[in-house]
Write a protein that holds these residues in place. Structure first.
Motif, PDB file in Angstrom:
ATOM      1  N   VAL A  44      48.952  42.957  38.530  1.00 39.75           N
ATOM      2  CA  VAL A  44      47.806  42.152  38.111  1.00 39.75           C
ATOM      3  C   VAL A  44      46.624  43.100  37.910  1.00 39.75           C
ATOM      4  O   VAL A  44      46.235  43.802  38.842  1.00 39.75           O
ATOM      5  N   PRO A  45      46.033  43.161  36.706  1.00 44.54           N
ATOM      6  CA  PRO A  45      44.906  44.076  36.463  1.00 44.54           C
ATOM      7  C   PRO A  45      43.772  43.834  37.452  1.00 44.54           C
ATOM      8  O   PRO A  45      43.467  42.689  37.800  1.00 44.54           O
ATOM      9  N   CYS A  46      43.153  44.901  37.876  1.00 44.20           N
ATOM     10  CA  CYS A  46      42.128  44.788  38.923  1.00 44.20           C
ATOM     11  C   CYS A  46      41.125  45.923  38.783  1.00 44.20           C
ATOM     12  O   CYS A  46      41.502  47.070  38.513  1.00 44.20           O
ATOM     13  N   VAL A  47      39.844  45.611  38.984  1.00 48.68           N
ATOM     14  CA  VAL A  47      38.785  46.625  38.954  1.00 48.68           C
ATOM     15  C   VAL A  47      39.075  47.735  39.950  1.00 48.68           C
ATOM     16  O   VAL A  47      38.813  48.918  39.692  1.00 48.68           O
TER      17      VAL A  47
ATOM     18  N   VAL B 103      36.371  37.673  52.437  1.00 47.02           N
ATOM     19  CA  VAL B 103      36.293  36.910  51.194  1.00 47.02           C
ATOM     20  C   VAL B 103      37.694  36.882  50.596  1.00 47.02           C
ATOM     21  O   VAL B 103      38.450  37.847  50.734  1.00 47.02           O
ATOM     22  N   ALA B 104      38.020  35.756  49.977  1.00 48.90           N
ATOM     23  CA  ALA B 104      39.317  35.639  49.307  1.00 48.90           C
ATOM     24  C   ALA B 104      39.077  35.376  47.836  1.00 48.90           C
ATOM     25  O   ALA B 104      38.363  34.434  47.474  1.00 48.90           O
ATOM     26  N   GLY B 105      39.640  36.209  46.990  1.00 51.23           N
ATOM     27  CA  GLY B 105      39.506  35.987  45.557  1.00 51.23           C
ATOM     28  C   GLY B 105      40.310  34.773  45.134  1.00 51.23           C
ATOM     29  O   GLY B 105      41.385  34.506  45.675  1.00 51.23           O
TER      30      GLY B 105
ATOM     31  N   SER C  49      43.388  43.556  49.597  1.00 49.94           N
ATOM     32  CA  SER C  49      44.774  43.381  49.159  1.00 49.94           C
ATOM     33  C   SER C  49      44.809  43.191  47.647  1.00 49.94           C
ATOM     34  O   SER C  49      43.997  42.456  47.083  1.00 49.94           O
ATOM     35  N   VAL C  50      45.737  43.879  47.006  1.00 44.52           N
ATOM     36  CA  VAL C  50      45.853  43.864  45.549  1.00 44.52           C
ATOM     37  C   VAL C  50      47.313  43.625  45.182  1.00 44.52           C
ATOM     38  O   VAL C  50      48.203  44.330  45.671  1.00 44.52           O
TER      39      VAL C  50
ATOM     40  N   GLU D  90      40.788  39.542  50.482  1.00 46.58           N
ATOM     41  CA  GLU D  90      42.119  39.046  50.125  1.00 46.58           C
ATOM     42  C   GLU D  90      42.181  38.789  48.623  1.00 46.58           C
ATOM     43  O   GLU D  90      41.235  38.274  48.031  1.00 46.58           O
ATOM     44  N   ASP D  91      43.299  39.133  48.018  1.00 48.20           N
ATOM     45  CA  ASP D  91      43.504  38.906  46.590  1.00 48.20           C
ATOM     46  C   ASP D  91      42.329  39.446  45.771  1.00 48.20           C
ATOM     47  O   ASP D  91      41.700  38.746  44.977  1.00 48.20           O
ATOM     48  N   ALA D  92      42.065  40.736  45.980  1.00 48.74           N
ATOM     49  CA  ALA D  92      40.925  41.372  45.300  1.00 48.74           C
ATOM     50  C   ALA D  92      41.070  41.319  43.784  1.00 48.74           C
ATOM     51  O   ALA D  92      40.076  41.362  43.057  1.00 48.74           O
TER      52      ALA D  92
END
Length: 903
Positions: A167-170, A59-61, A162-163, A132-134
């Motif tokens: 960039v804020p991320c859960v 999955v790609a964010g 990948s983060v 990708e791009d979580a």
């Protein structure tokens, strides 16, 4: 596997993780700046997996999809969706609702997470999950995948996400291991640049190397897209420089191609046909698929299997390069194309609107409500924020911002709460709005943070809100204020303010929330009323776990540990089924504390361990500390002094951060119990006495009442009887106002051990004659103390009866220090005790004990997994570790080995 320049170590780590997938699963976050090569590494890992026969799900964010709850999860699980029907009923229904396969309200995200975990584990093949791009996943999907990632150790599943840095991320709070991808060295950067752009003039080459700063994407793209003259001008941030480079490529494309790319950049999960149709509508002329060819030739997009951008920066570059009118035209065209998909359409309508529009704002509010219904709190917050921007009146704007702020509390986003409240305050607020804002600001971490309202201010606020006609909000405010009386000490004036407001509200005296508030605010003064209410409501909760949680907390405050254990156990079962892990952690913490005080150490240890684990997972810092301190208390009672000290020290760090009194009080109790067990009686007295000093941060009005017996034991052995007698006189006054079982049991014990010789025997007999059903450890304590008194008065034969009973009780409960003390007394009384056989429970960790107890009760691995939010394979792995520790070979042997585990 191809070798990526300068990434040998990273590739080897990923290859080892994927290569060992059948032995052990796991998760890894691949972190780094934009263009650093995260996607290339994940692509290489996918190649390794496919070559080894490992199935890859990906999955790609996408930034534009963050508004749609579970959009990312739906994309990831789509290939294995047929397995959903084989899941247990609650999990099946939860996952189907989350993925939009059935209508219905989506339950707590953690139940969806358990369903996703079991679905993946049941595919029958090793899996590599690529995200990708979580950082751009919708929050609900990110929460689920973080939950899954923490539970993959025993599964043939690897999660790679990948983060992007900054960039804020859960996933930043998920506690997962990470791999930081660093820039290339100067030598490797030069090699790569010379390969992609040989023959550059030296000044240009040097400036390119400096601009790229070891970033592979920059080294690859900048030489072909940036004019040499521009490189000699002022330096821009690298991401901006790359966006400019991609923007230059975009600008050079034909008009229809540019519109197609703009539509695709602004759209979410759009098809090629949808993109072409919207582009045609925006331009007013037909647009065919051939319009995309120039973009593919310019290496901005990939047309294999659809339309995808080669790098996320390309999407943002296109948006940045276009004008506001161009973007609005594209959004309007997309809205027209999505007439049959109102959830997606409304976001494009909103983006196309430059002035307030109540029709669109109302549609966004509806979208927010739908998102909440699907447990998409993050999406609901975003929709309400956008609705506020488009609101036509100040009141509607304020209401929507405050609703968004309230949901941000639920989402655990203090930064967003502060920003939304500041934005709301910049407009016109009614008195009720200001009250809501004050309440919201005070909702984090049970009010133990800076710049929040105190109990008195909240009491006044609750009264004001009620006078304005909002009883429900008044109750919420008062509940929050009451909780502060547990975690902090407002003093008599503050407590009285809260009582006055509680008494003024038109509530049924048996309202569970009111009973809990009174218990928190006035556990002594209103103890009798609370106890009467609890007894009346016992068995009449209708199985509502939230009500039972309130009642369990109330019972704990007044020392009704039997009732607290009963209510909290029932609440935990209900909350577990609902997947509400945040509230489950709280119910389990109450259950653990109560079970400890009743001597049920097996139950307490399991509950405290799970409470700590879930509190940490759900970001409840102070509840985590409370659960840790209870674990320390259990360890001290089991004679595990080093473990008790370590747990107490960690819990104390949590408690001291905001003077969380219950945490610090329980830490001192654990230390006092350990000192008593080790014979350090003066230390024990000093530790325990701190609970009774109002100037100490470990002073807690309710909990101090329930450690008087321990304090007396220490005082008697270090010559501090007078100090204890002074405290007892104060507690005797409290006992006249409350029916607290724990307080009265403790006082009966203390009266006997402090009594003169001519009164002691009568007082011991009176204490033993009281109803101690359900309080075996307290009966054992009395028998031990009475036996000691009888032996000291040369009545050895009589003493042995009581000492023997005490020893047997303590052996059964696993109270090792007390058991050894009883043995020593028996030897002094002329009777030799058999050596104590170590309890099976002492061989296991708390987590292992939980699993072993459930297996001994006859639950299958799947059922245990559902109870503890684990996969059945993880349960199986734990059992295979447990059996050798206990000297058994199968689960059939567990009941006999753990026969005392539920004592």
């Amino acid at each position: 596997m191809t070798t990526l320049l300068g990434r040998v170590a990273e590739q080897e780590r990923l290859a080892a993780l994927v290569g060992g997938i059948t032995e052990q699963g796991g998760a890894l976050l691949v972190r780094g700046q934009a263009g650093i090569g995260k996607s290339a590494l994940l692509g290489e890992a996918a190649g390794v997996a496919k070559a080894a026969g490992v199935r890859v799900l990906s999955v790609a964010g996408a930034e534009s999809e963050q508004h749609f709850p579970y959009a990312g999860l739906q994309q990831l699980l789509y290939p294995v969706r047929k397995g959903i029907d084989a899941l247990p009923g609650p999990q099946r229904d939860a996952l189907k609702a989350a993925l939009g396969l059935t209508a219905g309200e989506v339950p707590d995200v953690y139940l969806v997470g358990l369903a996703a975990l079991n679905l993946l584990s049941e595919t029958g093949t090793p899996l590599l999950l690529l995200v990708e791009d979580a950082h751009w996943l919708d929050q609900a999907s990110a929460d689920v995948l973080a939950f899954v990632g923490r539970r993959l150790e025993s599964e043939p599943i690897v999660l790679l996400a990948s983060v992007r840095d900054g960039v804020p991320c859960v996933f930043d709070q998920a506690g997962l291991p990470s791999l930081q991808v660093e820039p290339l060295t100067d030598e490797l950067s030069a090699r790569l640049l010379d390969h992609v752009a040989p023959g550059l003039e030296q000044p240009v080459r040097e400036r390119l190397l400096a601009e790229a700063a070891g970033n592979p994407l920059a080294l690859t793209e900048l030489p072909h897209t940036v004019q040499p003259d521009s490189l000699l001008k002022a330096t821009l941030p690298l991401s901006t420089r790359l966006e400019h480079a991609f923007g230059d490529k975009f600008t050079a494309l034909p008009g229809p191609t540019r519109m197609c790319l703009l539509v695709a950049a602004l759209n979410d999960r759009g098809t090629v046909a949808e993109t072409l149709a919207a582009a045609a509508a925006a331009l007013g002329v037909p647009v065919g698929a051939d319009a995309l060819a120039p973009a593919a030739e310019a290496r901005l997009i990939d047309l294999e299997g659809g339309l995808t951008f080669r790098h996320p920066l390309i999407r943002s570059a296109i948006v940045q390069t276009t004008t506001a009118p161009e973007r609005q035209a594209a959004h309007r065209a997309l809205a027209d194309a999505l007439a049959k998909e109102p959830e997606r359409q409304v976001w494009h309508l909103a983006a196309a609107a430059s002035t307030p529009d109540e029709t669109i704002a109302s549609a966004l509010v509806t979208a927010a409500e739908r998102a909440q219904y699907r447990a998409g709190v993050g999406a609901a917050i975003a929709a309400l924020q956008e609705a506020a921007r488009l609101s036509e009146t100040p009141q509607l704007r304020a209401d929507r911002l405050l609703r968004a702020a309230d949901l941000s509390v639920e989402a655990g986003r203090p930064d967003l709460v502060r920003r939304l409240l500041a934005e709301a305050a910049s407009g016109e607020l009614t008195a009720q709005d200001r009250a809501r804002a004050t309440w919201i600001r005070s909702s984090f971490d049970d009010g133990l943070v800076e710049d929040t309202a105190g109990p008195i201010e909240l009491a006044k606020l609750a009264r004001s809100v009620h006078e304005d006609g909002d009883l429900e909000l008044a109750m919420r405010v008062l509940w929050g204020a009451g909780m502060r009386c547990f975690w902090s000490e407002p003093g008599p004036e503050g407590r009285q303010h809260l009582l006055d407001v509680a008494d003024s509200l038109p509530l049924d005296e048996r309202d569970p929330r009111l009973i809990a508030i009174l218990a928190y605010v006035a556990p002594i003064e209103r103890g009798k009323a609370v106890a009467a209410g609890l007894m009346e409501l016992a068995g009449q909760t209708g199985g509502d776990p939230q009500v039972e949680r309130f009642l369990g907390s109330a019972a704990l405050q007044i020392g009704g540990f039997e009732l607290a254990a009963r209510f909290s156990s029932s609440a935990a079962a209900g909350l577990r089924k609902q997947g509400r892990l945040g509230l489950l952690a709280r119910a389990l913490a109450v259950h653990a504390c109560s079970a400890t005080r009743l001597g049920s150490l097996g139950v307490a240890l399991s509950a405290a361990e799970e409470a700590a684990r879930l509190a940490k997972e759900t970001n409840q810092t102070f509840m985590y500390g409370f659960a840790l301190s209870t674990q320390a208390e259990v360890a001290a009672l089991r004679g595990q002094y080093a473990e008790a000290a370590a747990l107490a020290a960690e819990a104390e760090q949590v408690g001291l951060a905001a003077a969380a009194r219950p945490v610090l009080a329980t830490v001192q109790l654990a230390r006092g119990l350990a000192a008593l067990g080790e014979g350090r009686h003066a230390d024990a007295f000093a530790d325990l006495h701190r609970l009774f000093d109002p100037a100490e941060p470990s002073y807690q009005l309710a909990l101090r009442c329930y450690v008087i017996a321990e304090l007396a034991d220490a005082a008697i052995r270090c010559g501090q009887e007078d100090a204890v007698r002074k405290i007892v006189r104060e507690l005797e006054k409290d006992a006249q106002r409350t029916t607290s079982p724990a307080l009265h049991i403790g006082l009966r014990y203390v009266r006997a051990v402090l009594a003169s010789d001519d009164k002691a025997e009568k007082l011991f007999n009176a204490a033993l004659a009281a109803d101690l059903t359900g309080w075996p450890s307290e009966r054992g304590r009395l028998q031990l103390a009475f036996g000691e008194w009888l032996r000291r008065h040369r009545r050895a034969a009589e003493s042995r009866v009581h000492l023997r009973a005490a020893r047997e009780t303590f052996d059964a409960l696993g109270l090792v220090p007390w058991s050894e003390r009883a043995r020593n007394e028996l030897r002094a009384a002329g009777e030799i005790s058999p050596r104590r056989t170590p309890d099976a429970r002492e061989q296991l960790t708390a987590h292992e004990l939980s699993i072993a107890q459930l297996a001994a009760d006859g639950l299958t691995n799947r059922e245990i997994g559902q109870r503890l939010y684990l996969s059945h394979r993880t349960v199986s792995t734990h059992l295979h570790r447990i059996f050798p520790k206990l000297g058994i070979t199968s689960r059939a042997d567990l009941p006999a080995v753990l026969q005392n585990a539920q004592a």
